[in-house]
Write an enzyme that holds these catalytic residues in place. Structure first.
Site, PDB file in Angstrom:
ATOM      1  N   LEU A  45      -5.888   6.582   6.158  1.00 41.16           N
ATOM      2  CA  LEU A  45      -6.540   6.138   7.386  1.00 41.16           C
ATOM      3  C   LEU A  45      -8.004   5.771   7.144  1.00 41.16           C
ATOM      4  O   LEU A  45      -8.625   6.226   6.179  1.00 41.16           O
ATOM      5  CB  LEU A  45      -6.463   7.240   8.448  1.00 41.16           C
ATOM      6  N   GLY A  47     -11.702   6.212   7.289  1.00 46.16           N
ATOM      7  CA  GLY A  47     -12.470   7.448   7.355  1.00 46.16           C
ATOM      8  C   GLY A  47     -11.918   8.570   6.503  1.00 46.16           C
ATOM      9  O   GLY A  47     -12.509   9.655   6.448  1.00 46.16           O
ATOM     10  N   SER A  48     -10.800   8.333   5.829  1.00 43.84           N
ATOM     11  CA  SER A  48     -10.197   9.381   5.004  1.00 43.84           C
ATOM     12  C   SER A  48     -10.964   9.609   3.710  1.00 43.84           C
ATOM     13  O   SER A  48     -10.824  10.656   3.068  1.00 43.84           O
ATOM     14  CB  SER A  48      -8.737   9.049   4.685  1.00 43.84           C
ATOM     15  N   GLY A  49     -11.763   8.632   3.305  1.00 41.81           N
ATOM     16  CA  GLY A  49     -12.572   8.778   2.101  1.00 41.81           C
ATOM     17  C   GLY A  49     -12.139   7.909   0.935  1.00 41.81           C
ATOM     18  O   GLY A  49     -12.559   8.130  -0.204  1.00 41.81           O
ATOM     19  N   LYS A  50     -11.319   6.903   1.205  1.00 38.37           N
ATOM     20  CA  LYS A  50     -10.786   6.056   0.131  1.00 38.37           C
ATOM     21  C   LYS A  50     -11.886   5.362  -0.661  1.00 38.37           C
ATOM     22  O   LYS A  50     -11.916   5.419  -1.890  1.00 38.37           O
ATOM     23  CB  LYS A  50      -9.838   4.996   0.722  1.00 38.37           C
ATOM     24  N   SER A 118      -3.773  -0.189   4.038  1.00 36.59           N
ATOM     25  CA  SER A 118      -2.401  -0.626   3.743  1.00 36.59           C
ATOM     26  C   SER A 118      -1.387   0.219   4.513  1.00 36.59           C
ATOM     27  O   SER A 118      -0.645   1.003   3.922  1.00 36.59           O
ATOM     28  CB  SER A 118      -2.119  -0.593   2.238  1.00 36.59           C
TER      29      SER A 118
END
Length: 211
Positions: A45, A47-50, A118
Site C-alpha cells: 500500500l 505509505g507502507s515504506g516501499k 501494483s
C-alpha cells in the site's frame, strides 16, 4: 541460460520484427560485475515504506560494490509513464512497462528494485511470467491500512477520504494482498535497517551476490 519464450507474434502491432541477440551473454555480464542479477518487486500500500526501503537497499548494495537501480512509482510517472492515469487499464499498462524495463536491467546483469503499489495480482503475475526462474522476487511490504493512513507521508489518504483523489488503492480501489510472495517484510514490526539487512541476507543465501 534459461530464458522465457518471446510473446506470440500476433501480440505485436507489427509483424516485421526480428529479435537480435547480443554477442555478450548473461554469464559474461555476471563475471564482469562480480554478481548475478535479479528483479526485486516491492509491492504494498501507499505509505507502507516501499520507496524508502528500495532506496536504502540500493545505497547498501552500492556500498558493497553491487550494481543496482531503483524504479520508483512516482518517479516513473514523471517520465516514461507520464501519459498514464490511474484507471484500471492505465494501471495495467503502467505495470507492464515497468516489468519490461525491469527485465532489461536484469538482462544487463544488474539488480533492479521496482517499488510500485501494483495492486492487481494478475498484473504482478504477468510481470513474473516474463522472467526466467530465479530472476524475479516478489517482496510484499506489509503494513496495515490503518498504519499507512496514520503515516500518510504525502497526504494522499486525507485527499482520498475527502474524495479529491479517485481510484485510490485501499480506499476507493482494491489491493490484492500477495497470495504467495517470495518474501514478506512487515514494516510495522521491523525498522528500516532491519528490513534492509533481511533483504541482503536473503540475497546472499540465494547466491545472488557472487558469481
Amino acid at each position: 541460460m534459461n530464458t522465457n519464450p518471446l510473446p506470440p507474434a500476433e501480440s505485436y502491432k507489427s509483424s516485421n520484427l526480428t529479435w537480435h541477440r547480443s554477442n555478450v551473454t548473461r554469464e559474461d555480464r555476471y563475471r564482469l560485475n562480480g554478481h548475478k542479477s535479479c528483479a526485486l518487486w516491492l509491492t504494498g500500500l501507499s505509505g507502507s515504506g516501499k520507496s524508502t526501503l528500495a532506496f536504502a537497499l540500493e545505497k547498501e548494495l552500492y556500498r558493497r560494490g553491487v550494481s543496482s537501480y531503483v524504479l520508483d512509482g512516482d518517479n516513473i510517472r514523471q517520465g516514461l509513464n507520464r501519459d498514464l492515469g490511474f484507471a484500471p487499464e492505465d494501471r495495467t499498462e503502467n505495470i507492464r512497462r515497468i516489468g519490461e524495463t525491469s527485465k532489461l536491467f536484469v538482462d544487463a546483469g544488474m539488480f533492479v528494485i521496482a517499488a510500485f503499489i501494483s495492486p492487481d495480482e494478475g498484473d504482478r503475475a504477468s510481470v513474473r511470467g516474463r522472467f526466467a526462474g530465479g530472476e524475479f522476487l516478489e517482496v510484499y511490504v506489509k503494513c496495515s491500512l490503518q498504519e499507512c493512513e496514520r503515516r500518510d507521508p504525502k497526504g494522499l489518504y486525507k485527499k482520498a477520504r475527502e474524495g479529491t483523489i479517485p481510484n485510490f488503492t485501499g480506499i476507493s480501489a482494491p489491493y490484492d494482498v500477495p497470495d504467495k510472495p517470495d518474501l514478506v517484510i512487515d514494516t510495522e514490526q521491523f525498522t528500516l535497517e532491519e528490513s534492509v539487512e533481511f533483504l541482503l541476507s536473503e540475497l546472499g543465501e540465494r547466491d545472488y551476490l557472487n558469481v
